[in-house]
Scaffold this motif. Structure first.
Motif, mmCIF file in Angstrom:
data_model
loop_
_atom_site.group_PDB
_atom_site.id
_atom_site.type_symbol
_atom_site.label_atom_id
_atom_site.label_comp_id
_atom_site.label_asym_id
_atom_site.label_seq_id
_atom_site.Cartn_x
_atom_site.Cartn_y
_atom_site.Cartn_z
ATOM 1 N N LEU A 239 0.828 -1.210 0.000
ATOM 2 C CA LEU A 239 0.000 0.000 0.000
ATOM 3 C C LEU A 239 0.858 1.254 0.000
ATOM 4 O O LEU A 239 0.532 2.238 -0.678
ATOM 5 C CB LEU A 239 -0.940 0.015 1.211
ATOM 6 N N LYS A 240 1.961 1.224 0.750
ATOM 7 C CA LYS A 240 2.860 2.383 0.757
ATOM 8 C C LYS A 240 3.446 2.620 -0.631
ATOM 9 O O LYS A 240 3.518 3.752 -1.108
ATOM 10 C CB LYS A 240 3.980 2.173 1.776
ATOM 11 N N ILE A 241 3.872 1.535 -1.266
ATOM 12 C CA ILE A 241 4.423 1.647 -2.621
ATOM 13 C C ILE A 241 3.354 2.157 -3.583
ATOM 14 O O ILE A 241 3.591 3.048 -4.390
ATOM 15 C CB ILE A 241 4.984 0.287 -3.092
ATOM 16 N N LEU A 242 2.170 1.593 -3.491
ATOM 17 C CA LEU A 242 1.064 2.000 -4.356
ATOM 18 C C LEU A 242 0.712 3.461 -4.129
ATOM 19 O O LEU A 242 0.513 4.215 -5.091
ATOM 20 C CB LEU A 242 -0.153 1.107 -4.105
ATOM 21 N N LEU A 243 0.656 3.870 -2.890
ATOM 22 C CA LEU A 243 0.339 5.259 -2.583
ATOM 23 C C LEU A 243 1.402 6.195 -3.156
ATOM 24 O O LEU A 243 1.076 7.218 -3.754
ATOM 25 C CB LEU A 243 0.227 5.458 -1.069
ATOM 26 N N SER A 244 2.654 5.811 -3.000
ATOM 27 C CA SER A 244 3.732 6.622 -3.541
ATOM 28 C C SER A 244 3.611 6.724 -5.056
ATOM 29 O O SER A 244 3.727 7.803 -5.633
ATOM 30 C CB SER A 244 5.077 6.007 -3.151
ATOM 31 N N PHE A 245 3.339 5.613 -5.697
ATOM 32 C CA PHE A 245 3.186 5.592 -7.152
ATOM 33 C C PHE A 245 1.983 6.427 -7.578
ATOM 34 O O PHE A 245 2.066 7.221 -8.510
ATOM 35 C CB PHE A 245 3.034 4.147 -7.633
ATOM 36 N N VAL A 246 0.878 6.240 -6.888
ATOM 37 C CA VAL A 246 -0.349 6.963 -7.237
ATOM 38 C C VAL A 246 -0.142 8.460 -7.087
ATOM 39 O O VAL A 246 -0.571 9.245 -7.934
ATOM 40 C CB VAL A 246 -1.532 6.463 -6.374
ATOM 41 N N GLN A 247 0.544 8.881 -6.052
ATOM 42 C CA GLN A 247 0.719 10.312 -5.819
ATOM 43 C C GLN A 247 1.749 10.934 -6.761
ATOM 44 O O GLN A 247 1.621 12.083 -7.148
ATOM 45 C CB GLN A 247 1.154 10.568 -4.373
ATOM 46 N N ASP A 248 2.769 10.172 -7.130
ATOM 47 C CA ASP A 248 3.873 10.764 -7.880
ATOM 48 C C ASP A 248 3.819 10.547 -9.393
ATOM 49 O O ASP A 248 4.309 11.376 -10.149
ATOM 50 C CB ASP A 248 5.212 10.206 -7.366
ATOM 51 N N GLU A 249 3.263 9.454 -9.847
ATOM 52 C CA GLU A 249 3.439 9.060 -11.235
ATOM 53 C C GLU A 249 2.209 9.231 -12.122
ATOM 54 O O GLU A 249 2.338 9.483 -13.299
ATOM 55 C CB GLU A 249 3.875 7.589 -11.309
ATOM 56 N N LEU A 250 1.032 9.017 -11.608
ATOM 57 C CA LEU A 250 -0.150 9.011 -12.455
ATOM 58 C C LEU A 250 -0.699 10.413 -12.691
ATOM 59 O O LEU A 250 -0.566 11.295 -11.841
ATOM 60 C CB LEU A 250 -1.251 8.154 -11.809
#
Length: 137
Positions: free
Chosen positions: A85-96
């Motif tokens: 979830l931490k990785i997903l949250l980081s990805f969601v906030q930074d990349e998409l």
């Protein structure tokens, strides 16, 4: 008052053991025998089997097994989920892109139980839901 008692014949050695045990508990011989009877009745333990498991030891062993199981589940299940979830949250906030990010956050946030979400994820999700509500009004 009339005393209604019965005698029990035991060997001198057994009587000495009974007296020592009673003294160690601060009881009379009579009170110890009565307490033992209540104990065996309540626990359904067999007094002929002194090697029978001590209920306290059995409870402690069960407690250790339960704690071990919980720790194992935390290690194998909960921590990996949290890390993902931490990785997903980081990805969601930074990349998409922002619109895709909001859609993903609504989907993920609505599907996950609150206790499995990190505080940061929960806050982003709630802020996004609030912004969506404000736009629609």
């Amino acid at each position: 008052m009339a005393r209604n008692y019965k005698s029990i014949d035991v060997s001198l050695e057994t009587h000495e053991q009974l007296s020592k045990l009673a003294e160690s508990y601060g009881l009379t011989n009579k009170a110890l025998v009565e307490a033992m009877l209540q104990y065996f009745k309540a626990t359904k333990a067999d007094p002929r089997d002194p090697k029978n498991d001590n209920p306290t030891d059995a409870i402690k062993a069960l407690d250790r097994r339960l704690i071990s199981f919980i720790r194992q589940q935390e290690k194998e299940q909960l921590r990996p989920i949290r890390d993902d979830l931490k990785i997903l949250l980081s990805f969601v906030q930074d990349e998409l892109p922002k619109t895709l990010r909001q859609s993903q956050m609504r989907t993920i946030g609505g599907a996950l139980k609150a206790e499995l979400q990190t505080e940061q994820f929960r806050q982003v999700y709630l802020d996004m839901i609030e912004k969506t509500k404000n736009k629609s009004t």
